[in-house]
Motif scaffolding. Sequence first.
Motif, mmCIF file in Angstrom:
data_model
loop_
_atom_site.group_PDB
_atom_site.id
_atom_site.type_symbol
_atom_site.label_atom_id
_atom_site.label_comp_id
_atom_site.label_asym_id
_atom_site.label_seq_id
_atom_site.Cartn_x
_atom_site.Cartn_y
_atom_site.Cartn_z
ATOM 1 N N UNK A 16 0.856 -1.182 0.000
ATOM 2 C CA UNK A 16 0.000 0.000 0.000
ATOM 3 C C UNK A 16 0.893 1.234 0.000
ATOM 4 N N UNK A 17 0.279 2.390 -0.114
ATOM 5 C CA UNK A 17 0.973 3.649 0.082
ATOM 6 C C UNK A 17 0.786 4.054 1.544
ATOM 7 N N UNK A 18 1.868 4.093 2.300
ATOM 8 C CA UNK A 18 1.753 4.363 3.738
ATOM 9 C C UNK A 18 1.123 5.734 4.006
ATOM 10 N N UNK A 19 1.377 6.702 3.133
ATOM 11 C CA UNK A 19 0.827 8.041 3.331
ATOM 12 C C UNK A 19 -0.690 8.081 3.142
ATOM 13 N N UNK A 20 -1.209 7.264 2.244
ATOM 14 C CA UNK A 20 -2.672 7.244 2.080
ATOM 15 C C UNK A 20 -3.322 6.255 3.058
ATOM 16 N N UNK A 21 -2.576 5.264 3.495
ATOM 17 C CA UNK A 21 -3.079 4.305 4.485
ATOM 18 C C UNK A 21 -3.407 4.991 5.805
ATOM 19 N N UNK A 22 -2.617 6.005 6.164
ATOM 20 C CA UNK A 22 -2.814 6.681 7.452
ATOM 21 C C UNK A 22 -4.171 7.387 7.513
ATOM 22 N N UNK A 23 -4.791 7.632 6.364
ATOM 23 C CA UNK A 23 -6.113 8.290 6.338
ATOM 24 C C UNK A 23 -7.163 7.439 7.050
ATOM 25 N N UNK A 24 -6.882 6.149 7.226
ATOM 26 C CA UNK A 24 -7.793 5.286 7.986
ATOM 27 C C UNK A 24 -7.978 5.786 9.422
ATOM 28 N N UNK A 25 -7.056 6.617 9.882
ATOM 29 C CA UNK A 25 -7.174 7.196 11.233
ATOM 30 C C UNK A 25 -8.129 8.386 11.276
ATOM 31 N N UNK A 26 -8.401 8.958 10.123
ATOM 32 C CA UNK A 26 -9.199 10.188 10.075
ATOM 33 C C UNK A 26 -10.667 9.906 10.398
ATOM 34 N N UNK A 27 -11.402 10.929 10.813
ATOM 35 C CA UNK A 27 -12.847 10.745 11.017
ATOM 36 C C UNK A 27 -13.497 10.216 9.744
ATOM 37 N N UNK A 28 -14.293 9.142 9.875
ATOM 38 C CA UNK A 28 -14.936 8.475 8.732
ATOM 39 C C UNK A 28 -13.925 7.930 7.716
ATOM 40 N N UNK A 29 -12.666 7.846 8.125
ATOM 41 C CA UNK A 29 -11.591 7.294 7.283
ATOM 42 C C UNK A 29 -11.454 8.031 5.947
ATOM 43 N N UNK A 30 -11.675 9.339 5.971
ATOM 44 C CA UNK A 30 -11.466 10.111 4.740
ATOM 45 C C UNK A 30 -11.099 11.551 5.108
ATOM 46 N N UNK A 31 -10.518 12.253 4.132
ATOM 47 C CA UNK A 31 -10.114 13.642 4.315
ATOM 48 C C UNK A 31 -11.149 14.563 3.686
ATOM 49 N N UNK A 32 -11.258 15.788 4.179
ATOM 50 C CA UNK A 32 -12.155 16.757 3.543
ATOM 51 C C UNK A 32 -11.745 16.993 2.091
#
Length: 242
Positions: A16-32
């Motif tokens: 995977x791409x570690x930088x995009x994988x970390x988005x799983x930590x975000x609210x609802x697992x996505x960025x604004x």
Amino acid sequence: MKFLLVFDFDHTIVDENSDTWIVRCAPDQKLPNGLRSSCRPGRWTEYMGTVFVYLGDSGVQEDDMKRTMTAIPFTAGMVDLLGFIGKNKEFFDCIIVSDSNTVFIDWILKAADFHEVFDGVFTNPAAFSSTGYLTVRNFHAHRCPKCPKNLCKRKVLKEFLEKQLERGVTYTQIVYIGDGGNDLCPVMFLKKGDVAMPRHGYTLEKKISQLSRDFCPVECSVLVWSSAVEIMSYLKRLLKEN
């Protein structure tokens, strides 16, 4: 007799791409949407800095990030390959040159007990601030027009080889294992007798193929891989032949 193995990290060691994988930590697992669309070409590291600020503002803690990152899957066959390299360190020096960051790579390698396989990790420096936010900086400055602002992998490889030479270390062969467009610059630096191993179906393989079609082939040999077991088979052959 010593071989140098140079690994990319995202989509090479991990699947995977570690930088995009970390988005799983975000609210609802996505960025604004506004944040997602703010990334400018060649300035990914700066963009990730804003992502980390958003995660911090959202209350994401270091432990949350570490738990998420250490769940990232390794590429098929990679666990076996790294185990093989670890058992044959007298023949292989092994480095990572990556556009990820020191915190993510350190967490992942230590969780899987692979940190001692590698003799160096060259990636963007990251650390947690006193307020608990993850921060990241560009790895270095360079003048290469082909590479993103924060990292020229050719420069990293060239400087590593120069330092090794000062220590009296030379390599029978360099094997470069990667997948991305930013891996082409160091591959173009490789010489006859070295080997580039692009991952099948990814950007690096396509860019090398395009060069060949444009009658500007790379100087080194090219071996495409889908599973890291294929890389291990090649390394085993190397040891037998030498």
